[in-house]
Structures are given as C-alpha cells and as structure tokens.
Design a protein around this motif. Structure first.
Motif, PDB file in Angstrom:
ATOM      1  N   LEU A 156       0.818  -1.211   0.000  1.00  0.00           N
ATOM      2  CA  LEU A 156       0.000   0.000   0.000  1.00  0.00           C
ATOM      3  C   LEU A 156       0.849   1.258   0.000  1.00  0.00           C
ATOM      4  O   LEU A 156       0.582   2.207  -0.741  1.00  0.00           O
ATOM      5  N   ASP A 157       1.873   1.279   0.838  1.00  0.00           N
ATOM      6  CA  ASP A 157       2.717   2.473   0.916  1.00  0.00           C
ATOM      7  C   ASP A 157       3.474   2.708  -0.381  1.00  0.00           C
ATOM      8  O   ASP A 157       3.762   3.847  -0.748  1.00  0.00           O
ATOM      9  N   GLY A 158       3.800   1.624  -1.078  1.00  0.00           N
ATOM     10  CA  GLY A 158       4.473   1.779  -2.359  1.00  0.00           C
ATOM     11  C   GLY A 158       3.571   2.336  -3.441  1.00  0.00           C
ATOM     12  O   GLY A 158       4.038   2.967  -4.389  1.00  0.00           O
ATOM     13  N   LEU A 159       2.266   2.110  -3.299  1.00  0.00           N
ATOM     14  CA  LEU A 159       1.311   2.607  -4.284  1.00  0.00           C
ATOM     15  C   LEU A 159       0.956   4.075  -4.060  1.00  0.00           C
ATOM     16  O   LEU A 159       0.931   4.874  -4.998  1.00  0.00           O
ATOM     17  N   TRP A 160       0.644   4.428  -2.813  1.00  0.00           N
ATOM     18  CA  TRP A 160       0.175   5.782  -2.487  1.00  0.00           C
ATOM     19  C   TRP A 160       0.211   5.917  -0.963  1.00  0.00           C
ATOM     20  O   TRP A 160      -0.668   5.406  -0.268  1.00  0.00           O
ATOM     21  N   PRO A 161       1.246   6.543  -0.400  1.00  0.00           N
ATOM     22  CA  PRO A 161       1.465   6.522   1.055  1.00  0.00           C
ATOM     23  C   PRO A 161       0.594   7.502   1.839  1.00  0.00           C
ATOM     24  O   PRO A 161       1.099   8.333   2.608  1.00  0.00           O
ATOM     25  N   TYR A 162      -0.730   7.397   1.649  1.00  0.00           N
ATOM     26  CA  TYR A 162      -1.679   8.263   2.355  1.00  0.00           C
ATOM     27  C   TYR A 162      -2.768   7.372   2.960  1.00  0.00           C
ATOM     28  O   TYR A 162      -3.826   7.167   2.355  1.00  0.00           O
ATOM     29  N   PRO A 163      -2.545   6.828   4.156  1.00  0.00           N
ATOM     30  CA  PRO A 163      -3.451   5.819   4.716  1.00  0.00           C
ATOM     31  C   PRO A 163      -4.846   6.322   5.053  1.00  0.00           C
ATOM     32  O   PRO A 163      -5.747   5.504   5.267  1.00  0.00           O
ATOM     33  N   ARG A 164      -5.061   7.638   5.088  1.00  0.00           N
ATOM     34  CA  ARG A 164      -6.414   8.106   5.411  1.00  0.00           C
ATOM     35  C   ARG A 164      -7.427   7.728   4.334  1.00  0.00           C
ATOM     36  O   ARG A 164      -8.627   7.651   4.613  1.00  0.00           O
ATOM     37  N   VAL A 165      -6.960   7.474   3.123  1.00  0.00           N
ATOM     38  CA  VAL A 165      -7.893   7.060   2.077  1.00  0.00           C
ATOM     39  C   VAL A 165      -8.484   5.681   2.381  1.00  0.00           C
ATOM     40  O   VAL A 165      -9.505   5.312   1.802  1.00  0.00           O
ATOM     41  N   ASP A 166      -7.863   4.918   3.294  1.00  0.00           N
ATOM     42  CA  ASP A 166      -8.332   3.567   3.597  1.00  0.00           C
ATOM     43  C   ASP A 166      -9.624   3.554   4.400  1.00  0.00           C
ATOM     44  O   ASP A 166     -10.377   2.576   4.346  1.00  0.00           O
ATOM     45  N   THR A 167      -9.877   4.605   5.159  1.00  0.00           N
ATOM     46  CA  THR A 167     -10.994   4.576   6.108  1.00  0.00           C
ATOM     47  C   THR A 167     -12.008   5.702   5.914  1.00  0.00           C
ATOM     48  O   THR A 167     -13.104   5.624   6.475  1.00  0.00           O
ATOM     49  N   GLU A 168     -11.690   6.735   5.160  1.00  0.00           N
ATOM     50  CA  GLU A 168     -12.621   7.853   4.993  1.00  0.00           C
ATOM     51  C   GLU A 168     -13.478   7.661   3.740  1.00  0.00           C
ATOM     52  O   GLU A 168     -13.137   6.856   2.865  1.00  0.00           O
ATOM     53  N   PRO A 169     -14.615   8.360   3.647  1.00  0.00           N
ATOM     54  CA  PRO A 169     -15.466   8.215   2.462  1.00  0.00           C
ATOM     55  C   PRO A 169     -14.695   8.484   1.173  1.00  0.00           C
ATOM     56  O   PRO A 169     -13.848   9.369   1.105  1.00  0.00           O
ATOM     57  N   VAL A 170     -15.020   7.701   0.157  1.00  0.00           N
ATOM     58  CA  VAL A 170     -14.341   7.820  -1.131  1.00  0.00           C
ATOM     59  C   VAL A 170     -15.058   8.899  -1.942  1.00  0.00           C
ATOM     60  O   VAL A 170     -16.241   8.766  -2.272  1.00  0.00           O
ATOM     61  N   VAL A 171     -14.338   9.959  -2.259  1.00  0.00           N
ATOM     62  CA  VAL A 171     -14.896  11.116  -2.961  1.00  0.00           C
ATOM     63  C   VAL A 171     -14.244  11.212  -4.335  1.00  0.00           C
ATOM     64  O   VAL A 171     -13.010  11.246  -4.450  1.00  0.00           O
ATOM     65  N   LEU A 172     -15.074  11.263  -5.366  1.00  0.00           N
ATOM     66  CA  LEU A 172     -14.548  11.375  -6.730  1.00  0.00           C
ATOM     67  C   LEU A 172     -13.952  12.753  -6.964  1.00  0.00           C
ATOM     68  O   LEU A 172     -14.454  13.765  -6.452  1.00  0.00           O
ATOM     69  N   ARG A 173     -12.881  12.795  -7.742  1.00  0.00           N
ATOM     70  CA  ARG A 173     -12.275  14.071  -8.134  1.00  0.00           C
ATOM     71  C   ARG A 173     -12.825  14.513  -9.482  1.00  0.00           C
ATOM     72  O   ARG A 173     -13.203  13.684 -10.315  1.00  0.00           O
ATOM     73  N   ARG A 174     -12.834  15.813  -9.693  1.00  0.00           N
ATOM     74  CA  ARG A 174     -13.146  16.334 -11.028  1.00  0.00           C
ATOM     75  C   ARG A 174     -11.959  16.033 -11.936  1.00  0.00           C
ATOM     76  O   ARG A 174     -10.814  16.314 -11.580  1.00  0.00           O
ATOM     77  N   PRO A 175     -12.196  15.425 -13.088  1.00  0.00           N
ATOM     78  CA  PRO A 175     -11.072  15.072 -13.970  1.00  0.00           C
ATOM     79  C   PRO A 175     -10.205  16.290 -14.286  1.00  0.00           C
ATOM     80  O   PRO A 175     -10.704  17.371 -14.585  1.00  0.00           O
ATOM     81  N   ASP A 176      -8.910  16.094 -14.198  1.00  0.00           N
ATOM     82  CA  ASP A 176      -7.950  17.168 -14.463  1.00  0.00           C
ATOM     83  C   ASP A 176      -6.958  16.659 -15.509  1.00  0.00           C
ATOM     84  O   ASP A 176      -5.916  16.110 -15.201  1.00  0.00           O
TER      85      ASP A 176
END
Length: 256
Positions: free
Chosen positions: A144-164
């Motif tokens: 997981l840390d090798g992919l994206w080292p931000y563990p808060r994404v594991d437990t908080e609601p998943v919010v879509l981003r506006r495409p950039d």
C-alpha cells in the motif's frame, strides 16, 4: 493491581494459547497458538463474502448459523450439508481471515486484551501460523505504501475528483469501486456492497487516488499529494503471496 499490557500475537503463539485477542479494530481467534479466525468491522465477514458473492443464499447461511453457531460448527455444517465443498470453505475462510487480520493487527490498531478459552462460532477450518499472518500484514503494508502513502484514504469516504487532464484507464474491478463512490461510502462500505474483501478495495482506492480519480483526504498539516502520474492503469491484483497460494493449491488438491 493494574492489569499488565495486552499480549501480542507472537507472545500468544509462543505459549500455544487459545482464545480471542481483542484489538482496536477487530478480534483474532487462536487455538493452540495458531490463528483460526479473525473478524473486523472494517472487513466483510465470511457470511457477506459467500452470500453477496452469490455462492450461498441468505437463507442457507441463516439456517447454518441458527442450527450450529452455539456448538461452534457452522463451517462443518456448511460442508456436511453439501452447501459448500471443503476446498471452497477453506479458500473463502483464508481470504476472510487475512482480510480481517490486516485491519485488526495492522497500522492504527493494537491489542487491548485477551479472552482465554473464547472460541469462534465458525469452528475449525484450517489454522494459520501466527508468523504467516504477521508476514502477510507487513507485505500488505509495504504494498500500500508503495502505491500511495496516504493511509487516510483507507478509512474515509471515497470522494470522486473532477477530472484534471487525461487520466489512465481503469480496470473493470476499479470501475465497480468508482460506481459506488458516492462521497459517503468508505472503502469498507464499498467492499461490503460488492461482496469483496476489504483489503482488495483499499488497494483499488489507493491506486485510484494515485491515478487522480478520487480525492486524498488530508489534514492541514499533511503534505500536498503529488500530481497523478500519467501512465497505464494498475494491474488488477497484488503480487501473489507464494506460501498462501501453495496452501490454497493444497486445499484444492485434497478435495479433487
């Protein structure tokens, strides 16, 4: 006298303890020092994996639980009644065990106490060594840390981003996660709705965050996440764990 610190999994394994290790984010059950089951509110249980996944009906599971949970023989009943083969039960149970153990024993969770003699209602299926469980937890954490080292994404609601700009394509499995990302469901909620192990969903969410599809929650003091890197979509599955695959192969061959 104040109680001492809660024992850790390795200590309980060394003394061949039997009971339930209570952790902040779940419970791990041991018999003679080996891990026989694990559960966590952040991980879909065996019942969800089997019924939402379509292998059992809710009525079949409910009957098995109602008739044999008190005796701790739910797993045995599912096999003896022909609802599952022994290999099917072992494979699904191993998946549920490692999934829940990751949350119960992984980062952000710690032991709170040990209930000696406590047993799980599922009953014995296939024990796993404590060293194997801890090794798998470390492997998953590094992945997981090798992919994206931000563990808060594991437990908080998943919010879509506006495409950039241009984003890499997603896999079918990741597309199913994005479909359920309504800004209120957490990765655990999405996993439960899909009938999938929660760690697989966490893995997808980290990949989607790294690719720029979902927001990365952070506090004001957290560093700003880097911009998504262009490139091909991540593969669907994590690097396989060879010992686990061998155990799954042995379970299948034993029932052929």
């Amino acid at each position: 006298m104040r109680p001492g610190p809660a024992p850790r999994l390795t200590e309980l394994a060394a003394e061949r303890a039997s009971g339930a290790l209570l952790c902040d984010a779940g419970t791990v059950y041991l018999a003679d020092g080996q891990v026989v089951h694990a559960e966590s509110p952040l991980s879909p249980g065996l019942d969800v994996l089997l019924t939402t996944g379509g292998r059992l009906t809710a009525d079949s599971w409910r009957e098995a639980f109602d008739r044999t949970a008190t005796a701790g023989r739910v797993g045995r009943f599912l096999v003896d009644s022909g609802r599952l083969t022994g290999a099917e039960l072992e494979i699904c149970h191993l998946g549920a065990l490692f999934d829940a153990a990751w949350f119960a024993l992984g980062p952000g969770s710690g032991p709170r106490g040990f209930q000696r003699g406590a047993a799980h209602w599922l009953g014995p299926v296939r024990p796993v060594g404590a060293a194997d469980v801890e090794r798998e937890i470390r492997r998953r954490g590094k992945l997981l840390d090798g992919l994206w080292p931000y563990p808060r994404v594991d437990t908080e609601p998943v919010v879509l981003r506006r495409p950039d700009g241009h984003l890499p394509p997603v896999s079918r499995r990741q597309r199913a996660v994005l479909t359920l990302a309504d800004g209120t469901r957490t990765p655990a909620g999405i996993a439960r709705a899909l009938g999938r192990p929660a760690f697989h969903t966490v893995l997808d969410v980290r990949r989607l965050a790294a690719a720029g599809y979902v927001e990365t929650p952070r506090s004001p003091r957290d560093p700003l996440p880097p911009a998504p890197a262009p490139g091909p979509a991540a593969v669907d599955f994590a690097e396989p764990d060879a010992p686990l695959l061998r155990r799954l192969r042995d379970a299948l061959e034993a029932h052929l």
